[in-house]
Design a protein around this motif. Structure first.
Motif, short mmCIF file in Angstrom:
data_model
loop_
_atom_site.label_atom_id
_atom_site.label_comp_id
_atom_site.label_asym_id
_atom_site.label_seq_id
_atom_site.Cartn_x
_atom_site.Cartn_y
_atom_site.Cartn_z
N THR A 23 6.40 20.98 -29.37
CA THR A 23 7.11 20.18 -28.38
C THR A 23 6.33 18.91 -28.07
OG1 THR A 23 7.69 22.29 -27.46
CG2 THR A 23 8.34 20.36 -26.22
N GLU A 24 5.02 19.09 -27.85
CA GLU A 24 4.20 17.92 -27.54
C GLU A 24 4.27 16.93 -28.69
OE1 GLU A 24 3.61 21.01 -27.18
OE2 GLU A 24 1.92 21.47 -25.87
N TRP A 32 15.07 -10.12 -33.65
CA TRP A 32 16.08 -10.80 -32.85
C TRP A 32 15.48 -11.99 -32.11
CZ3 TRP A 32 20.39 -7.39 -30.36
CH2 TRP A 32 21.48 -8.20 -30.01
N VAL A 89 -5.36 -3.37 4.14
CA VAL A 89 -4.58 -4.06 5.15
C VAL A 89 -5.43 -4.38 6.37
CG1 VAL A 89 -2.49 -4.00 6.55
CG2 VAL A 89 -2.57 -2.78 4.37
N PRO A 119 22.27 -11.17 -25.24
CA PRO A 119 23.00 -10.17 -26.03
C PRO A 119 22.23 -8.87 -26.20
CG PRO A 119 22.36 -12.05 -27.38
CD PRO A 119 22.06 -12.42 -25.98
N PHE A 120 20.90 -8.95 -26.36
CA PHE A 120 20.11 -7.73 -26.55
C PHE A 120 20.24 -6.81 -25.34
CE2 PHE A 120 16.12 -5.40 -25.93
CZ PHE A 120 16.00 -4.75 -27.14
N LEU A 158 16.98 -12.54 -23.17
CA LEU A 158 17.84 -12.54 -24.35
C LEU A 158 19.13 -11.80 -23.99
CD1 LEU A 158 17.66 -13.32 -27.36
CD2 LEU A 158 16.73 -11.06 -27.80
N LEU A 186 0.84 4.21 -2.76
CA LEU A 186 0.52 5.61 -2.46
C LEU A 186 1.64 6.54 -2.93
CD1 LEU A 186 -0.94 5.38 1.18
CD2 LEU A 186 -2.17 6.08 -0.88
N MET A 192 12.46 26.18 -25.58
CA MET A 192 12.95 24.90 -25.08
C MET A 192 14.48 24.89 -24.99
SD MET A 192 10.34 23.04 -24.43
CE MET A 192 10.78 21.32 -24.31
N VAL A 197 0.84 -1.20 0.00
CA VAL A 197 0.00 0.00 0.00
C VAL A 197 0.87 1.25 0.00
CG1 VAL A 197 -1.60 1.32 1.42
CG2 VAL A 197 -1.99 -1.10 1.04
N TYR A 245 -0.98 -8.04 -4.87
CA TYR A 245 -1.98 -8.03 -3.81
C TYR A 245 -3.07 -9.06 -4.10
CZ TYR A 245 -5.18 -6.37 -0.29
OH TYR A 245 -6.01 -6.31 0.80
N ILE A 259 8.63 12.53 -17.79
CA ILE A 259 8.11 11.62 -18.81
C ILE A 259 8.47 10.17 -18.45
CG2 ILE A 259 8.27 10.99 -21.24
CD1 ILE A 259 8.68 13.96 -21.83
N MET A 309 12.60 -0.22 -31.41
CA MET A 309 12.75 -1.33 -30.46
C MET A 309 11.95 -2.54 -30.92
SD MET A 309 14.78 -0.74 -28.09
CE MET A 309 15.86 0.49 -28.72
N GLY A 337 15.70 7.14 -23.15
CA GLY A 337 15.22 6.13 -24.09
C GLY A 337 15.81 4.77 -23.77
N LEU A 338 17.13 4.72 -23.65
CA LEU A 338 17.78 3.44 -23.42
C LEU A 338 17.34 2.82 -22.10
CD1 LEU A 338 21.38 4.23 -24.68
CD2 LEU A 338 19.78 2.62 -25.67
N ARG A 348 3.35 29.67 -29.11
CA ARG A 348 2.99 30.36 -27.88
C ARG A 348 4.12 31.30 -27.46
NH1 ARG A 348 1.42 24.87 -26.50
NH2 ARG A 348 3.49 24.73 -25.62
N ILE A 374 6.03 6.92 -17.78
CA ILE A 374 6.15 5.65 -18.50
C ILE A 374 6.27 4.48 -17.53
CG2 ILE A 374 7.66 4.31 -20.02
CD1 ILE A 374 8.24 6.83 -21.56
N GLU A 417 6.00 31.53 -24.98
CA GLU A 417 7.21 30.91 -24.43
C GLU A 417 8.01 30.21 -25.52
OE1 GLU A 417 4.11 30.24 -23.56
OE2 GLU A 417 3.79 28.13 -23.03
N ASP A 418 7.43 30.02 -26.70
CA ASP A 418 8.16 29.37 -27.78
C ASP A 418 8.70 30.36 -28.79
OD1 ASP A 418 7.84 26.80 -26.79
OD2 ASP A 418 5.82 26.65 -27.64
N LEU A 421 22.30 -3.13 -25.06
CA LEU A 421 21.65 -1.86 -24.74
C LEU A 421 22.23 -1.27 -23.45
CD1 LEU A 421 17.87 -2.08 -25.62
CD2 LEU A 421 19.71 -0.96 -26.82
N PHE A 460 10.80 5.69 -31.23
CA PHE A 460 11.75 4.91 -30.43
C PHE A 460 11.22 3.49 -30.23
CE2 PHE A 460 13.02 3.38 -26.21
CZ PHE A 460 14.38 3.30 -26.42
N ALA A 478 -6.91 3.40 1.40
CA ALA A 478 -5.88 2.43 1.04
C ALA A 478 -5.60 1.49 2.20
CB ALA A 478 -4.61 3.16 0.61
N THR A 488 14.66 2.53 -20.77
CA THR A 488 13.44 1.72 -20.80
C THR A 488 13.68 0.37 -21.47
OG1 THR A 488 12.79 2.65 -22.91
CG2 THR A 488 11.94 3.73 -20.96
N MET A 521 6.12 22.58 -19.89
CA MET A 521 5.66 22.78 -21.27
C MET A 521 4.89 24.08 -21.43
SD MET A 521 5.64 19.81 -23.43
CE MET A 521 5.63 18.06 -23.27
N TYR A 522 4.10 24.49 -20.42
CA TYR A 522 3.15 25.58 -20.65
C TYR A 522 3.39 26.84 -19.85
CZ TYR A 522 0.56 22.05 -23.10
OH TYR A 522 0.20 21.08 -23.98
#
Ligand code: HEM
Ligand code: CU
Lengths: 568, 130
Positions: free
Chosen positions: B3-4, B25, B100, A321-322, A319, A173, A199, A169, A231, A214, B18, A302-303, B59, A218, B61-62, A326, B14, B96, A305, A190-191
């Motif tokens: 950007t988005e 492979w 428990v 070698p893969f 696997l 959280l 940027m 839990v 659980y 980001i 992969m 990127g790598l 925008r 992910i 900022e850009d 990386l 990417f 939560a 992940t 971004m905004y």
């Protein structure tokens, strides 16, 4: 600030109701500066609790066949130590604490994009942390399956009781809290950037936090989903991770490390960003290879992940070698970063204040840990060293190097901004040397003892194993490190009781956070300097050496920015 | 919007790379299909955002060069304090804990959550001042 007067934008401070004060303010504030500080204090408190557990662990390992704590307690201690350090300190300190406080300032925003969500993140983090500690109060004790909670060890038959459930839990959280913070950071960056802060004018710390955000989005949801499955196995009779009912235990490892390896970079990238802010300021130079650093950050993200199964080489189900290839590739962008830090300092006029000292310590420690990481990425070496103290030494060098050495570099660097006061320089240096020496004395012997075959996560070893001497050295190192942190607490205490005013911009900083008062007013800026380069505050304070007057750096990634600069 | 667009398309491309490497492979069809779906999760919103980005002005900022004045007032209203995140946080915590300690903590917790959701929403409709 007096120096900045040719103002482009006036921030109209949004009109707001009376602000409460005292305890009620702490409870209700949606100001990113208050929440950021709450995060800092709370995560440091968790850091000290987890550090205390580390001291207990090392005390147990001081002698062979020691009975300082029972084996069960030992397992609980290293589990909660690791879980707190990773879930409750290294991450929240960086993205809940430092980034929360600094990012809106660095990009000239009045607050985070979703102030109330930000506040909710903090409360989920705090309650999640308390939940983890509650495990020690239950009859069967806290979770004892390591911070990775491998199935089938974490299943109900092997880990019964409330402690493991509390752990699940708690991590869920804290995971939600991290996801919300990531949403907030990404949206803010971004905004809510100030006009003109494109940027490719963003400070590297801001860039790294965008990419970290980001990565969190992910990877964290995968962990949350895996926790729910676990659980369900424990309580609803499913058999997702148990062989008995046709499940696949190694699936847990895949899910966990699909979160876990990005996580180690989620815990590293913010700290890379912090030292990238510190080093240029104390070298009095712009950062070397700005675009290279951005590119390296994106490549690492990127790598990261695609390498999770390097934690599972010995399972025989991946696997080789893969995942090995990386993993080895990650060393390239990481190496680019180390190179740019050194190149930034090269021929700079270095000012060895505490933040720079910590940053250099970070580079040393991280490089060592990175090199052993590359070694571990080769399956033949990993087969030999997996689950030994060699791995423990590797990840402590990278994690202590980033979260502690770079983290405290950032903390000392922004301390005057947070408080308007200056810490004691001498005590800062003493803090550095104690923990730098202590940390190396703790972990360098662990490489050796690991190569000699000492497995990790054991409560006792025999005198005949020949591990005793190196373990003693390691324990002494841990005590030295602990003393170092007492110096830090003393430094904070004395700077609080007998304040030395620091002024708004004591370091001659480069980025926007140094263009407002210390601490900043509610909603951060009364006015912003014009933003025509990556270093607006430097430009405003040194108009004769302003960045936008220099010819653009020749670059393969040349963008419209360069042409725009030439125009003027 | 640019950007988005780059973030989503970048992630999509990417994962596409992969996917190709992984599929040829390992020859493993099941995981490759999931990766293929993930490519869509990147490229579909990416294409939409790219379509938009070509139809709107950058925008403030850009923009590389910002004219003095004219961009103030765009920052909107930011709340300074609100009790509801705290109430919601405690509510989620208690809910939560039900996983428990049994269902009773959820009864209290959910009532906290609902009141926070209700009052939090109402207070933002009044201009985010509470
Ligand atoms: C050059 C980059 C790196 C490479 C190639 C690398 C490689 C590896 C490998 C192969 C392992 C598995 C060892 C084993 O269990 O047998 C490992 C473990 C670990 N690494 Fe790294 N690593 C790198 C950087 C990092 C960074 C930056 C961090 C964190 C900031 C980190 C944190 C960890 C942790 C926490 C573990 C142990 C996990 C556990 O089993 O509890 N590593 N690393
Ligand atoms: Cu890894």
């Amino acid at each position: 600030m007096a120096v900045i007067d040719d103002t482009v934008t006036e921030h109209v401070v949004p009109h707001h109701a009376e602000e409460p004060s005292g305890f009620y303010r702490w409870l209700t504030s949606t100001d990113h500066k208050v929440i950021g500080k709450n995060y800092l204090y709370t995560s440091l408190a968790f850091f000290f609790i987890a550090g205390l557990m580390a001291v207990l662990i090392r005390t147990q390992l001081f002698s062979p066949n020691n009975h300082f704590v029972s084996p069960q307690t030992y397992n609980e201690l290293f589990t909660i130590h690791g879980s707190m350090m990773l879930y409750l300190f290294a991450g929240p300190f960086a993205f809940g604490g430092v980034a929360n406080y600094i990012i809106p300032l660095q990009i000239g925003a009045p607050d985070m994009a979703f102030p109330r969500l930000n506040s909710l993140s903090y409360w989920l983090f705090l309650t999640g942390g308390i939940t983890m500690l509650l495990g020690f109060l239950t009859a069967s004790g806290a979770a004892a399956f390591g911070w990775v909670a491998y199935a089938p060890l974490s299943e109900a038959t092997n880990s019964p009781g409330a402690g493991p459930d509390l752990w699940i839990v708690s991590v869920a959280l804290v995971g939600f809290s991290g996801i919300f913070t990531a949403v907030n950071l990404v949206t803010t960056i971004m905004y809510l950037r100030a006009p003109g802060l494109t940027m490719f004018r963003m400070p590297i710390f801001t860039w790294n936090m965008l990419v970290t955000g980001i990565l969190i989005l992910i990877s964290f949801p995968v962990l949350t989903a895996a926790l729910i499955l676990l659980y369900a196995d424990r309580h609803f009779g499913t058999h997702i991770f148990t062989v008995a009912g046709g499940g696949v235990p190694v699936l847990w490892q895949n899910l966990f490390w699909f979160f876990g390896h990005p996580e180690v970079y989620i815990l590293a990238l913010p700290y890379f960003g912090m030292v990238t802010e510190v080093i240029p300021v104390f070298s009095r130079k712009p950062v070397f290879g700005y675009k290279g650093l951005v590119f390296a950050t994106l490549a690492i993200a990127g790598l990261s992940t695609g390498v999770w199964a390097h934690h599972m080489f010995t399972t025989g189900t991946v696997l080789l070698p893969f995942f090995s290839a990386l993993s080895l590739l990650i060393a390239v962008p990481t190496g680019i970063k180390i190179y740019t830090w050194v190149a930034t300092m090269w021929k700079g006029s270095l000012d060895f204040k505490t933040p720079l000292t910590f940053s250099i310590g970070f580079i040393v420690a991280f490089t060592m840990g990175g090199i052993t990481g590359v070694m571990l990425a080769a399956p033949p070496i990993d087969f030999y060293t997996h689950d030994t103290y060699f791995v423990v030494a590797h990840f402590h060098q990278v994690l202590f190097g980033s979260a502690v050495l770079a983290g405290f570099a950032g903390l000392y660097y922004w301390y005057p901004k947070l408080t308007g006061r200056m810490y004691r320089e001498g005590l800062g240096k003493l803090h550095f040397w104690l923990i730098f020496i202590g940390f190396n004395v703790t972990f360098l012997p662990q490489y050796v003892v690991g190569l000699r075959g000492m497995p990790r996560r054991i409560a006792e070893y025999a005198a005949s194993d020949g591990f005793t001497f190196l373990n003693r050295v390691s324990t002494v190192g841990a005590y030295i490190t602990a003393i170092g942190f007492l110096v830090f607490i003393w430094n904070m205490w004395i700077s609080w009781r007998r304040p030395i005013p620091a002024g708004d911009n004591p370091w001659d900083g480069h980025t926007l956070e140094w263009g407002t008062s210390s601490p900043p007013p509610s909603h951060n800026f009364h006015s912003l300097p014009p933003i025509r380069s990556q270093r607006p505050v430097w430009d405003a304070n040194h108009p004769e050496h302003a960045d936008y007057l220099r010819p653009p750096e020749p670059s393969r990634f040349s963008s419209r920015r360069d042409e725009a600069v030439v125009d003027r | 919007m640019k950007t988005e667009f780059r973030v989503y398309t970048g992630i999509g491309i990417f994962i596409l790379v992969m996917l190709l490497v992984y599929f040829f492979w390992s020859g493993d069809g099941g995981n490759s299909i999931l990766l293929f779906a993930t490519v869509g999760l990147g490229l579909l919103p990416g294409a939409y955002l790219g379509w938009w980005s070509r139809r709107m002005e950058p925008r403030p900022e850009d923009r590389e060069v910002v004219e003095p004045g004219g961009v103030a007032d765009q920052l909107g209203a930011f709340p300074t304090h609100s009790i509801w995140p705290f109430v919601l946080g405690v509510g989620v915590f208690l809910t939560a804990l039900a996983f428990v300690f049994g269902i009773w903590t959820a009864v209290v917790g959910l009532s906290f959550c609902f009141s926070a959701a209700l009052w939090g929403t109402l207070s933002s409709r009044r201009g985010g001042l509470i």
